[in-house]
Motif scaffolding. Structure first.
Motif, PDB file in Angstrom:
ATOM      1  N   GLY A 136       9.312  47.027  -4.478  1.00  0.00           N
ATOM      2  CA  GLY A 136       8.356  48.060  -4.116  1.00  0.00           C
ATOM      3  C   GLY A 136       8.087  48.147  -2.627  1.00  0.00           C
ATOM      4  O   GLY A 136       7.248  48.945  -2.206  1.00  0.00           O
ATOM      5  N   GLY A 137       8.741  47.289  -1.843  1.00  0.00           N
ATOM      6  CA  GLY A 137       8.526  47.307  -0.402  1.00  0.00           C
ATOM      7  C   GLY A 137       7.400  46.413   0.070  1.00  0.00           C
ATOM      8  O   GLY A 137       7.103  46.374   1.269  1.00  0.00           O
ATOM      9  N   ASP A 138       6.748  45.664  -0.842  1.00  0.00           N
ATOM     10  CA  ASP A 138       5.693  44.727  -0.460  1.00  0.00           C
ATOM     11  C   ASP A 138       6.312  43.430   0.049  1.00  0.00           C
ATOM     12  O   ASP A 138       7.417  43.043  -0.345  1.00  0.00           O
ATOM     13  N   ILE A 139       5.555  42.696   0.911  1.00  0.00           N
ATOM     14  CA  ILE A 139       6.043  41.461   1.532  1.00  0.00           C
ATOM     15  C   ILE A 139       5.458  40.273   0.778  1.00  0.00           C
ATOM     16  O   ILE A 139       4.235  40.064   0.767  1.00  0.00           O
ATOM     17  N   GLN A 140       6.347  39.490   0.157  1.00  0.00           N
ATOM     18  CA  GLN A 140       5.938  38.270  -0.533  1.00  0.00           C
ATOM     19  C   GLN A 140       6.054  37.097   0.445  1.00  0.00           C
ATOM     20  O   GLN A 140       7.088  36.918   1.085  1.00  0.00           O
ATOM     21  N   ILE A 141       4.978  36.293   0.553  1.00  0.00           N
ATOM     22  CA  ILE A 141       4.983  35.176   1.503  1.00  0.00           C
ATOM     23  C   ILE A 141       4.742  33.872   0.746  1.00  0.00           C
ATOM     24  O   ILE A 141       4.169  33.865  -0.357  1.00  0.00           O
ATOM     25  N   PRO A 142       5.151  32.721   1.318  1.00  0.00           N
ATOM     26  CA  PRO A 142       4.952  31.427   0.648  1.00  0.00           C
ATOM     27  C   PRO A 142       3.466  31.088   0.530  1.00  0.00           C
ATOM     28  O   PRO A 142       2.628  31.638   1.252  1.00  0.00           O
TER      29      PRO A 142
ATOM     30  N   GLY B 188     -14.688  32.840  14.588  1.00  0.00           N
ATOM     31  CA  GLY B 188     -14.130  31.730  13.823  1.00  0.00           C
ATOM     32  C   GLY B 188     -14.018  31.972  12.338  1.00  0.00           C
ATOM     33  O   GLY B 188     -13.819  31.027  11.578  1.00  0.00           O
ATOM     34  N   THR B 189     -14.111  33.225  11.883  1.00  0.00           N
ATOM     35  CA  THR B 189     -14.011  33.511  10.456  1.00  0.00           C
ATOM     36  C   THR B 189     -12.552  33.608  10.036  1.00  0.00           C
ATOM     37  O   THR B 189     -11.653  33.792  10.850  1.00  0.00           O
ATOM     38  N   GLU B 190     -12.344  33.483   8.732  1.00  0.00           N
ATOM     39  CA  GLU B 190     -10.986  33.502   8.205  1.00  0.00           C
ATOM     40  C   GLU B 190     -10.433  34.917   8.187  1.00  0.00           C
ATOM     41  O   GLU B 190     -11.165  35.895   8.071  1.00  0.00           O
ATOM     42  N   GLY B 191      -9.108  35.001   8.287  1.00  0.00           N
ATOM     43  CA  GLY B 191      -8.425  36.282   8.234  1.00  0.00           C
ATOM     44  C   GLY B 191      -7.672  36.433   6.924  1.00  0.00           C
ATOM     45  O   GLY B 191      -8.245  36.294   5.836  1.00  0.00           O
ATOM     46  N   TRP B 192      -6.371  36.678   7.033  1.00  0.00           N
ATOM     47  CA  TRP B 192      -5.545  36.895   5.843  1.00  0.00           C
ATOM     48  C   TRP B 192      -5.529  35.654   4.965  1.00  0.00           C
ATOM     49  O   TRP B 192      -5.474  34.531   5.445  1.00  0.00           O
ATOM     50  N   ARG B 193      -5.582  35.843   3.663  1.00  0.00           N
ATOM     51  CA  ARG B 193      -5.634  34.732   2.735  1.00  0.00           C
ATOM     52  C   ARG B 193      -4.266  34.073   2.612  1.00  0.00           C
ATOM     53  O   ARG B 193      -3.222  34.735   2.643  1.00  0.00           O
ATOM     54  N   PHE B 194      -4.268  32.736   2.470  1.00  0.00           N
ATOM     55  CA  PHE B 194      -3.031  31.978   2.329  1.00  0.00           C
ATOM     56  C   PHE B 194      -2.207  32.510   1.149  1.00  0.00           C
ATOM     57  O   PHE B 194      -2.713  32.665   0.035  1.00  0.00           O
ATOM     58  N   GLY B 195      -0.921  32.784   1.415  1.00  0.00           N
ATOM     59  CA  GLY B 195       0.016  33.131   0.356  1.00  0.00           C
ATOM     60  C   GLY B 195      -0.181  34.487  -0.270  1.00  0.00           C
ATOM     61  O   GLY B 195       0.542  34.838  -1.215  1.00  0.00           O
ATOM     62  N   ARG B 196      -1.124  35.294   0.228  1.00  0.00           N
ATOM     63  CA  ARG B 196      -1.389  36.594  -0.397  1.00  0.00           C
ATOM     64  C   ARG B 196      -0.309  37.598  -0.002  1.00  0.00           C
ATOM     65  O   ARG B 196       0.046  37.733   1.166  1.00  0.00           O
ATOM     66  N   THR B 197       0.212  38.296  -0.984  1.00  0.00           N
ATOM     67  CA  THR B 197       1.230  39.317  -0.749  1.00  0.00           C
ATOM     68  C   THR B 197       0.668  40.444   0.125  1.00  0.00           C
ATOM     69  O   THR B 197      -0.481  40.863  -0.049  1.00  0.00           O
ATOM     70  N   VAL B 198       1.475  40.914   1.057  1.00  0.00           N
ATOM     71  CA  VAL B 198       1.091  42.057   1.889  1.00  0.00           C
ATOM     72  C   VAL B 198       1.530  43.319   1.153  1.00  0.00           C
ATOM     73  O   VAL B 198       2.717  43.680   1.140  1.00  0.00           O
ATOM     74  N   TYR B 199       0.587  43.951   0.507  1.00  0.00           N
ATOM     75  CA  TYR B 199       0.877  45.168  -0.246  1.00  0.00           C
ATOM     76  C   TYR B 199       0.788  46.390   0.666  1.00  0.00           C
ATOM     77  O   TYR B 199      -0.059  46.448   1.570  1.00  0.00           O
ATOM     78  N   LYS B 200       1.635  47.339   0.355  1.00  0.00           N
ATOM     79  CA  LYS B 200       1.544  48.596   1.096  1.00  0.00           C
ATOM     80  C   LYS B 200       0.206  49.279   0.841  1.00  0.00           C
ATOM     81  O   LYS B 200      -0.319  49.996   1.703  1.00  0.00           O
ATOM     82  N   GLY B 201      -0.347  49.035  -0.341  1.00  0.00           N
ATOM     83  CA  GLY B 201      -1.649  49.611  -0.650  1.00  0.00           C
ATOM     84  C   GLY B 201      -2.741  49.126   0.289  1.00  0.00           C
ATOM     85  O   GLY B 201      -3.706  49.851   0.564  1.00  0.00           O
ATOM     86  N   ASP B 202      -2.620  47.858   0.776  1.00  0.00           N
ATOM     87  CA  ASP B 202      -3.599  47.363   1.745  1.00  0.00           C
ATOM     88  C   ASP B 202      -3.558  48.197   3.016  1.00  0.00           C
ATOM     89  O   ASP B 202      -4.597  48.523   3.605  1.00  0.00           O
TER      90      ASP B 202
END
Length: 749
Positions: free
Chosen positions: A723-729, A678-692
């Motif tokens: 840069g190829g990163d994914i920007q999310i709302p 039940g722990t949290e995963g990806w943070r709300f609105g955080r950009t998916v960087y290729k560096g991740d």
């Protein structure tokens, strides 16, 4: 928090030396500073007194701490009683167990919390049928092993069938207790009963039964008359109270087609459960029981002032115990009325009433006169009382007689934990010119701090086992009488963690009855909720927690904390977005004043937990009770962005065929929450960087380096930057797509 100064910062010797050093300046003629001088003795005495004053000023006693807690609105909790469900079986005919029926669990006594009508029917079969399967879960239900009520997907049209060995009685209120599986990583917020009107079920069910058909049909399914649904459409554990309007028809139903049975059916008409309901136990003939012993209880009624009024009580103690009838006069005091076998023997001014008992329904009925035979109680709300008490408590309910002096104390019998909330104490007095005694209700208070000289207040000191009265300045003194004039009308004992008995321990009636022979009982689940009286340290810790808990939604953190505490819901994740409303573009560059948007994620076993409209409305109603009036609130479901990773990874030769390791790590990284704990995963609105992605792959054992990575994404409101990163709302989360990972051995380069 303000720093607490140390007032006891000087010792006796320091104060004495300071005083001696001041002598030459203040009194030059004082030249003898030896110990035999009387002045030095006085200095030592004053130094000692000053040290004692500083000590007491610096000391915070338990009494002080209780007063500080009172200023914060916190009082120590009394001992709490354990509660459990008790299931009865073995009846040959309908019987009534009145409220307060005592049950035994070894040396612990439990009492039923409501009147229960026992039905001589047994739940024989539990069948779950969906569009693709049909299963018999009778053994699961008998063993208390959880099973899905409508299958794991809980789709519209699924059925839950309950088969009984005989028809259920018509036009009779029948209780079916539904116990759902609750052991999930994310707990529900509070109790839904606190805001019952604000809860909106995510799904909707309909209850029917198999009865006689019409127009030549042998049988048909008819709607049950649902009196109340404490389960809220199987959203929580609760009690379904229903009536069967007409006769039931036994039918064969696959896969339990070994013999005809009578059936009731629960059909999922509107789907939308965030978490498919799992039933742990379905019980007929069950009732809640609390660990307690009732010595005396009071039932109150409203009087219309009309002749021939009658009132009925369904209570074990009212049926088996001794009785006192009280009526409140227009002046506010209470008078005891006598009971007679026939009202015809009473005169028009006689304070008497008639009492009858029905052995079939276990009820007690009192009937008053018509002004010719027996007086009529005056009109008023809650002005008629039936006091029922055990024969053993007949003398014990008399606390004592008042001597008319201030600060009187009376000791209660030791060895029992009395419930303050159940206490009702009366003090008798004899008005001038009257030979009869009238009674006044006295109110229990924590202390006499706010009591005036005319307040009928008393203090119950549980630790000392005493009843204390006032002194005519803080609290009224009970009037003096030679006969006992202080008595309990209502009193219960119980509470403590000893009441948390294991399952199967509640197994017998405390007081047997011939009609109850052959009836067996058990508690299928352990009793819960029993607790000892709260200590002062525990109360202080609770006060800190309550003070830190938000009660008004002002900041984004307040909204998130309050939303997670929504009663009846398992809220896994929340994101409050200030100055944003749905549909706003270019946020946060463009902002909407006085707007607050809250995105919620329910706990679910799906990869993309999505809140239904009922779920969102429940959260909105809860937040609406706490928001500022000038804030416009929007509650929306979290959006999901599908992210797919394409990677070329150079690894050591022995890891060339182990691409699943990389895929597991990517799925673990790109998920909205971890369902295992039940722990949290990806943070709300955080950009998916290729560096991740580079980082999570590079940490794996055997990876030499990541040669290339590119990202694909699908979803509303997202875009890929230069840069190829994914920007999310800001209200969105990500989940994994079908990742493609190519592993190249280091020796192949």
């Amino acid at each position: 928090m303000l720093p607490i100064p140390n007032l006891d910062d000087r010792m006796f010797e320091e104060m004495l030396q300071e005083a001696r050093k001041s002598i030459p300046k203040l009194y030059p003629q004082w030249t003898d500073e030896n110990a035999h001088d009387p002045g030095m003795t006085l200095l030592e005495l004053m130094s000692w007194m000053t040290e004692m004053q500083q000590y007491y000023l610096n000391r915070v006693t338990e009494k002080n701490e209780r007063k500080f807690l009172k200023l914060l609105g916190v009082r120590q909790r009394e001992a709490a009683s354990a509660v459990c469900e008790v299931v009865f079986s073995g009846m040959d005919e309908q019987l009534v167990l009145p409220q307060g029926t005592p049950l035994q669990a070894m040396d612990q006594q439990f009492e039923t919390l409501q009147t229960l009508r026992l039905i001589p029917a047994r739940l024989e079969k539990v069948i779950v049928r969906t569009e693709t399967s049909a299963g018999d879960y009778t053994s699961n239900n008998d063993a208390g092993v959880a099973y899905y009520a409508f299958g794991p997907k809980a789709q519209k049209g699924a059925h839950l069938y309950l088969g009984f060995d005989r028809p259920l009685p018509e036009q009779t209120e029948i209780a079916l207790t539904i116990k759902l599986f609750e052991d999930y990583p994310v707990a529900k917020g509070g109790h839904v009963h606190e805001e019952q009107e604000a809860f909106v079920s995510s799904a909707q069910v309909a209850w029917t039964y198999a009865g006689s058909g019409s127009k030549g049909r042998a049988e048909a399914w008819h709607p049950l008359e649902v009196v109340s649904d404490g389960s809220l459409h199987l959203s929580q554990s609760g009690e379904l109270l229903f009536k069967v309007p007409s006769d039931m028809q036994p039918i064969l139903l696959y896969p339990a087609d070994d013999k005809p049975r009578v059936w009731i059916c629960c059909t999922l008409e509107i789907e939308g459960y965030e978490l498919a309901p799992k039933i742990q136990k379905l019980c007929l003939n069950s009732v809640k029981a609390m660990e307690q012993t009732t010595f005396s209880e009071v039932s109150t009624f409203d009087s219309s002032g009309e002749p021939g009024q009658s009132f009925t009580v369904s209570s074990y103690l009212a049926y088996t115990g001794l009785h006192t009838i009280q009526v409140q006069e227009q002046d506010g005091f209470w008078r005891d009325w006598s009971t007679v076998s026939e009202l015809s023997a009473c005169g028009p001014d006689d304070f008497c009433c008639e009492m009858q008992q029905d052995s079939a329904s276990r009820t007690t009925r009192i009937r008053f006169g018509d002004g010719k035979h027996g007086s009529i109680p005056p009109q008023g709300a809650d002005c008629v009382r039936l006091i029922a008490y055990t024969a053993e408590f007949d003398y014990g309910r008399l606390v004592g007689s008042s001597n008319g002096l201030p600060g009187q104390t009376f000791e209660l019998p030791r060895g029992r934990t009395y419930k303050l909330g159940s206490m009702l104490l009366q003090v008798g007095r004899r008005p001038k010119g009257s030979d009869s005694v009238v009674w006044d209700d006295w109110q229990s208070v924590d202390d006499f701090d706010n009591s005036s000289s005319t307040d009928r207040h008393y203090v119950y000191d549980a630790a000392a086992g005493l009843i204390r009265f006032g002194n005519n300045e803080a609290g009224l003194i009970p009037p003096k009488m030679t006969e006992p004039n202080i008595r309990f009308l209502a009193l219960q004992a119980g509470g403590g963690d000893r009441g948390n008995v294991k399952d199967g321990m509640v197994a017998a009636f405390t007081n047997g009855h011939p009609d109850w022979s052959g009836i067996t009982m058990t508690n299928p689940f352990p009793a819960r909720g029993g607790a000892e009286a709260e200590s002062l340290e525990e109360a202080k810790l609770r006060a800190q927690i309550e003070l830190n808990a938000p009660t008004r939604a002002v900041t984004a953190e307040d909204y998130e904390a309050i939303a997670k505490a929504t009663p009846g819901l398992r809220v896994a994740r929340v994101k409050a977005i200030p100055l944003y409303k749905p549909g706003l573009r270019d946020y946060p560059k463009v902002k909407a004043p006085a707007q607050m948007t809250v995105a919620v994620v329910p706990y679910s076993e799906n990869d993309k937990p999505t809140a239904s409209q009922g779920y969102l409305e429940t959260v909105r109603r809860h937040l609406d009770r706490h928001r500022l009036l000038t804030t416009e609130l929007h509650v929306i479901p979290a959006a999901y962005i599908k992210v797919t990773v394409h990677a070329v990874v150079v690894v050591e030769p022995q890891y060339k065929q182990d691409a699943q390791r990389v895929l597991r790590e990517l799925r673990q990284l790109l998920q909205p929450m971890d369902h295992r704990n039940g722990t949290e995963g990806w943070r709300f609105g955080r950009t998916v960087y290729k560096g991740d992605i580079y980082g999570v792959i590079s940490r794996l054992k055997g990876v030499v380096y990541v040669q290339d990575i590119w990202l694909d994404a699908e979803g509303t409101g997202m875009y890929r930057d230069a840069g190829g990163d994914i920007q999310i709302p800001p209200y969105a989360l990500v989940y994994s797509g079908d990742h493609e990972v190519e592993l190249i051995s280091q020796t192949d380069l």
